[in-house]
Design a protein around this motif. Structure first.
Motif, mmCIF file in Angstrom:
data_model
loop_
_atom_site.group_PDB
_atom_site.id
_atom_site.type_symbol
_atom_site.label_atom_id
_atom_site.label_comp_id
_atom_site.label_asym_id
_atom_site.label_seq_id
_atom_site.Cartn_x
_atom_site.Cartn_y
_atom_site.Cartn_z
ATOM 1 N N PRO A 31 85.695 83.587 6.052
ATOM 2 C CA PRO A 31 86.127 83.665 7.460
ATOM 3 C C PRO A 31 87.302 84.617 7.649
ATOM 4 C CG PRO A 31 85.832 81.379 6.799
ATOM 5 C CD PRO A 31 85.720 82.215 5.555
ATOM 6 N N LEU A 32 88.194 84.714 6.665
ATOM 7 C CA LEU A 32 89.314 85.649 6.762
ATOM 8 C C LEU A 32 88.811 87.084 6.811
ATOM 9 C CD1 LEU A 32 91.727 84.032 4.153
ATOM 10 C CD2 LEU A 32 91.824 83.839 6.648
ATOM 11 N N HIS A 33 87.787 87.392 6.018
ATOM 12 C CA HIS A 33 87.241 88.749 6.007
ATOM 13 C C HIS A 33 86.566 89.078 7.332
ATOM 14 C CE1 HIS A 33 87.102 88.968 1.349
ATOM 15 N NE2 HIS A 33 88.322 88.966 1.819
ATOM 16 N N TYR A 34 85.847 88.128 7.907
ATOM 17 C CA TYR A 34 85.209 88.391 9.199
ATOM 18 C C TYR A 34 86.264 88.629 10.284
ATOM 19 C CZ TYR A 34 80.498 87.606 7.581
ATOM 20 O OH TYR A 34 79.303 87.742 6.942
ATOM 21 N N ASN A 105 75.206 93.543 3.533
ATOM 22 C CA ASN A 105 75.259 93.258 2.097
ATOM 23 C C ASN A 105 75.900 91.901 1.827
ATOM 24 O OD1 ASN A 105 73.994 95.617 1.441
ATOM 25 N ND2 ASN A 105 75.867 96.720 0.967
ATOM 26 N N ASN A 106 75.626 90.965 2.694
ATOM 27 C CA ASN A 106 76.110 89.591 2.570
ATOM 28 C C ASN A 106 77.634 89.492 2.614
ATOM 29 O OD1 ASN A 106 75.421 86.938 2.573
ATOM 30 N ND2 ASN A 106 75.380 86.740 0.353
ATOM 31 N N GLN A 107 78.261 90.396 3.344
ATOM 32 C CA GLN A 107 79.699 90.333 3.552
ATOM 33 C C GLN A 107 80.000 90.810 4.969
ATOM 34 O OE1 GLN A 107 81.171 92.868 0.453
ATOM 35 N NE2 GLN A 107 80.991 94.718 1.662
ATOM 36 N N THR A 148 70.661 93.269 4.145
ATOM 37 C CA THR A 148 70.380 94.076 2.980
ATOM 38 C C THR A 148 70.487 95.539 3.342
ATOM 39 O OG1 THR A 148 68.829 92.398 2.231
ATOM 40 C CG2 THR A 148 68.689 94.543 1.164
ATOM 41 N N VAL A 149 71.237 96.290 2.555
ATOM 42 C CA VAL A 149 71.326 97.729 2.743
ATOM 43 C C VAL A 149 70.864 98.360 1.444
ATOM 44 C CG1 VAL A 149 72.839 99.693 3.137
ATOM 45 C CG2 VAL A 149 73.221 97.567 4.366
#
Length: 151
Positions: A31-34, A105-107, A148-149
């Motif tokens: 959540p911090l990254h988002y 990429n799941n982030q 997915t990239v």
């Protein structure tokens, strides 16, 4: 002397605890990254260069891949001053262009689309709380799923 003191082959819990600790950190940090990607997006979109610079690591890199699959289609921009200019230009509000905060990429990342068609995907890497690398993939036609990239 006991078998433990002699260095028995009994597996230790240390690797399992390390994996658990890393997984827990990832779960807590996500959540911090988002939120950090949201702040990056807003600062770049509004042209707030001071706020944008504060979010970037001193050694930040912006990697722009044209999506052609050839090495000459990749550009790397390094340093806060140059990165802020590139990010401001890329996230500038324009008619018909939408920057959407999504998983890449799941982030935490961004999808930039024009008229509903994706024109770029942006993944963001962090070192601590600062943005260390911004990966921009133009013309993500090879994408099959939003998470997915393909490189």
């Amino acid at each position: 002397m006991s078998a433990i003191a002699q260095g028995s082959s009994r597996p230790t819990l240390r690797p399992a605890l390390a994996r658990f600790g890393w997984a827990t950190w990832e779960w807590l940090a996500m959540p911090l990254h988002y939120r950090a990607v949201h702040r990056l997006h807003v600062a770049a979109e509004t042209g707030d260069r001071a706020r944008l610079s504060a979010l970037l690591a001193p050694t930040v890199s912006v990697v722009v891949d044209s999506g052609t699959g050839v090495a000459s289609g990749v550009r790397v921009i390094q340093g806060v001053a140059d990165a802020t200019v590139v990010l401001e230009h890329g996230f500038k509000r324009m008619d018909g262009v939408l920057v959407d905060e999504r998983s890449v990429n799941n982030q935490a990342g961004l999808i930039i689309s024009r008229a509903g068609a994706p024109i770029a995907s942006v993944a963001v890497d962090f070192t601590g709380r600062l943005v260390s690398t911004v990966w921009v993939r133009l013309d993500p036609a090879g994408r099959r799923h939003w998470n997915t990239v393909y490189a």
